[in-house]
Motif scaffolding. Structure first.
Motif, short mmCIF file in Angstrom:
data_model
loop_
_atom_site.label_atom_id
_atom_site.label_comp_id
_atom_site.label_asym_id
_atom_site.label_seq_id
_atom_site.Cartn_x
_atom_site.Cartn_y
_atom_site.Cartn_z
N VAL A 278 79.25 9.29 48.00
CA VAL A 278 78.02 8.55 48.56
C VAL A 278 77.54 8.11 46.82
CG1 VAL A 278 75.92 7.64 49.37
CG2 VAL A 278 78.16 8.02 50.62
N TYR A 279 77.02 9.27 46.33
CA TYR A 279 75.93 9.22 45.11
C TYR A 279 76.71 8.70 43.60
CZ TYR A 279 72.11 11.38 47.43
OH TYR A 279 71.36 11.91 47.70
N ALA A 280 78.04 9.07 44.11
CA ALA A 280 79.06 8.98 42.95
C ALA A 280 79.04 6.94 43.29
CB ALA A 280 80.54 9.27 42.75
N GLU A 281 79.44 6.45 44.35
CA GLU A 281 79.75 4.86 44.41
C GLU A 281 78.37 3.96 44.05
OE1 GLU A 281 81.30 1.28 45.58
OE2 GLU A 281 82.57 4.10 45.29
N LEU A 282 77.14 4.83 44.00
CA LEU A 282 75.84 4.34 44.30
C LEU A 282 75.36 3.92 42.10
CD1 LEU A 282 72.50 3.57 44.47
CD2 LEU A 282 72.70 5.32 44.59
N GLU A 283 76.04 5.35 41.64
CA GLU A 283 76.27 5.45 40.04
C GLU A 283 77.46 4.05 39.93
OE1 GLU A 283 74.73 6.44 36.21
OE2 GLU A 283 73.97 7.35 38.18
N GLN A 284 78.33 4.03 39.64
CA GLN A 284 78.97 3.37 39.74
C GLN A 284 79.45 1.81 39.89
OE1 GLN A 284 82.77 4.05 40.96
NE2 GLN A 284 84.49 3.09 39.76
N VAL A 285 78.19 1.46 40.77
CA VAL A 285 78.60 -0.13 41.28
C VAL A 285 76.98 -0.28 40.60
CG1 VAL A 285 78.13 -1.45 43.20
CG2 VAL A 285 79.52 0.13 43.67
N TYR A 286 76.24 0.21 41.12
CA TYR A 286 74.76 0.31 40.41
C TYR A 286 73.97 1.01 39.66
CZ TYR A 286 74.76 -1.82 45.30
OH TYR A 286 75.58 -2.61 46.25
N GLY A 287 74.69 1.62 38.91
CA GLY A 287 73.83 2.62 37.93
C GLY A 287 73.43 1.72 36.99
N GLU A 288 73.30 1.11 36.05
CA GLU A 288 72.84 0.42 35.01
C GLU A 288 71.47 -0.58 35.70
OE1 GLU A 288 75.07 -2.32 32.57
OE2 GLU A 288 76.69 -0.89 31.49
N SER A 289 71.48 -1.02 36.94
CA SER A 289 70.24 -1.43 37.70
C SER A 289 69.60 -0.98 38.15
CB SER A 289 70.91 -2.69 38.17
OG SER A 289 72.00 -2.01 39.28
N LEU A 290 70.39 0.20 38.44
CA LEU A 290 68.58 1.26 39.36
C LEU A 290 67.92 1.60 38.83
CD1 LEU A 290 71.25 4.37 39.99
CD2 LEU A 290 70.25 2.44 41.45
N SER A 291 66.46 1.48 40.25
CA SER A 291 65.50 1.83 39.51
C SER A 291 65.02 3.07 39.14
CB SER A 291 64.74 0.90 40.48
OG SER A 291 64.44 2.11 41.23
N SER A 292 64.26 3.62 38.26
CA SER A 292 64.18 5.46 38.36
C SER A 292 63.35 5.81 38.90
CB SER A 292 62.72 5.30 37.06
OG SER A 292 61.56 4.40 37.45
N SER A 293 63.12 5.21 40.35
CA SER A 293 63.51 5.85 41.81
C SER A 293 63.76 6.50 41.98
CB SER A 293 61.64 5.11 42.27
OG SER A 293 62.54 4.07 42.84
#
Length: 308
Positions: A278-293
Motif C-alpha cells: 500500500v505504501y509503495a502504491e501511495l508513493e508511486q501514485v501521489y508521491g509528488e503531491s503528498l503533504s508533509s504530514s
C-alpha cells in the motif's frame, strides 16, 4: 536537328512539371505516423483516465540544434520526421509505464481481496450445530434454515444501548444548516467524531456516503468514516472503508489520506507485507503531491512494517 532540339527543350520544360505533380511521399509518410500516434495516445489516455478528463501532457519542444555556417540546412520534412520519431519513442515509454502501473494495482487488489477473505472467515458467525436425525423410517422434519452466506465485509457489532447521559451529550452537538445538505451531513459527522462519539459518527458518515456518494464531499466523508472505525478499535472495518474510498474516488480530496490510513489499518491487523504494498502504491501514485504530514506517516508506517 530542329526536331532533336525541340524534343530536348520539351523534356527540360516538362521535368519540373512532373516533379511538382509527384505526390509528397515523405509528407504522406509523416502524416500517417502522426495519425497513428494520435490514435495510440488516445488509447493510452482511455487506459489511464477511464472516468475522467485527461490531463494535458507537458511536452517541451526539443531545442533546435545550432547549424554551423556553410552547412546545408535540413528540410522541414526531415525536421518533422525527427520530431515524430521522438514522439513515438516517448509514447512507447509511457505505454510501458501504464502497463507496469496496471500490473502493480492488480497485485494490490489481489492482496487486499485475500486479506478481506481472511477477515471474513475470522469474523463470520459460527455455524449452528446440525441436529442429529433419528434413525427411524418415519418422515423426518425439514432441515433447519441454512446459515446465511458470509458477508462481503465484516459487519459492525450491535452497539450497546446508549445511556441517558450519552444521549444528552450527543443531542447537544449542533446540527449545521447552511442550505448545502451534503456538506451539512458531513460537518455533523465530523463534529460527532471530533467529540469522540465514534459509533454515532460512524452511522452519520456512512449515511452521508450512501446518500451523497457522487458529491465532492463524499471523499472526505468516506475517509473520516474509516478513521472513526480505526479510532474505535475496528481496523478491519476501517480498512474496507479506506480501500473503497481510494478505489472509487482516486482523485478525491482524501484519496491519498485513505491510502495512507489503509496502511496503518493493515499494520494493526498484522499484515505488514500488504501494508508495504500500500505504501509503495501511495508513493508511486501521489508521491509528488503528498503533504508533509502524510509523507511522515508513510515513513513511520514503513519503519513499523519493516518494508525493504
Amino acid at each position: 536537328m530542329r526536331h532533336v532540339l525541340f524534343a530536348t527543350s520539351a523534356m527540360a520544360w516538362s521535368a519540373p512539371l512532373l516533379l511538382a505533380l509527384a505526390p509528397p511521399v515523405s509528407a504522406q509518410t509523416v502524416e500517417g505516423r502522426v495519425d497513428r500516434l494520435e490514435k495510440e495516445m488516445r488509447a493510452v489516455q482511455r487506459k489511464v483516465f477511464p472516468a475522467g478528463t485527461p490531463i494535458e501532457a507537458q511536452i517541451t519542444r526539443p531545442t533546435t540544434p545550432t547549424i554551423a555556417p556553410g552547412s546545408p540546412s535540413s528540410s522541414p520534412i526531415s525536421d518533422l520526421t525527427a520530431r515524430v520519431g521522438a514522439l513515438e519513442s516517448q509514447l512507447s515509454s509511457i505505454t510501458g509505464q501504464v502497463e507496469e502501473n496496471s500490473f502493480k494495482l492488480k497485485q494490490l487488489e489481489e492482496a487486499f481481496n485475500r486479506y478481506k477473505a481472511d477477515t471474513d472467515a475470522r469474523l463470520a458467525p459460527a455455524e449452528a450445530p446440525v441436529a442429529v436425525r433419528p434413525a427411524v423410517s418415519a418422515p423426518v422434519a425439514a432441515d433447519p434454515t441454512p446459515v446465511a452466506a458470509k458477508p462481503a465485509a465484516p459487519k459492525p457489532a450491535a452497539a450497546a444501548p446508549a445511556s441517558e447521559e450519552r444521549k444528552t451529550a450527543v443531542a447537544a452537538i449542533e446540527r449545521p444548516d447552511t442550505g448545502d445538505a451534503a456538506q451539512d451531513a458531513y460537518t455533523y459527522g465530523f463534529r460527532l467524531w471530533d467529540a469522540k462519539f465514534y459509533p454515532e459518527a460512524q452511522g452519520q458518515l456512512k449515511a452521508t456516503v450512501d446518500k451523497y456518494g457522487t458529491a465532492s464531499v463524499a471523499s472526505r466523508a468516506a475517509n473520516l468514516l474509516g478513521r472513526a472505525y480505526l479510532d474505535d478499535g475496528k481496523p478491519a472495518l476501517a480498512s474496507v472503508a479506506f480501500y473503497e474510498n481510494y478505489q472509487k474516488r482516486p482523485r478525491g480530496d482524501r484519496a491519498a489520506d485513505s491510502l495512507a490510513y489503509l496502511g496503518e489499518a493493515l499494520i494493526q491487523l498484522k499484515k505488514p507485507a500488504d501494508a508495504c504494498k500500500v505504501y509503495a502504491e501511495l508513493e508511486q501514485v501521489y508521491g509528488e503531491s503528498l503533504s508533509s504530514s502524510l509523507r511522515g506517516m508513510m515513513a513511520q508506517g514503513r519503519t513499523r512494517a519493516k518494508c525493504s
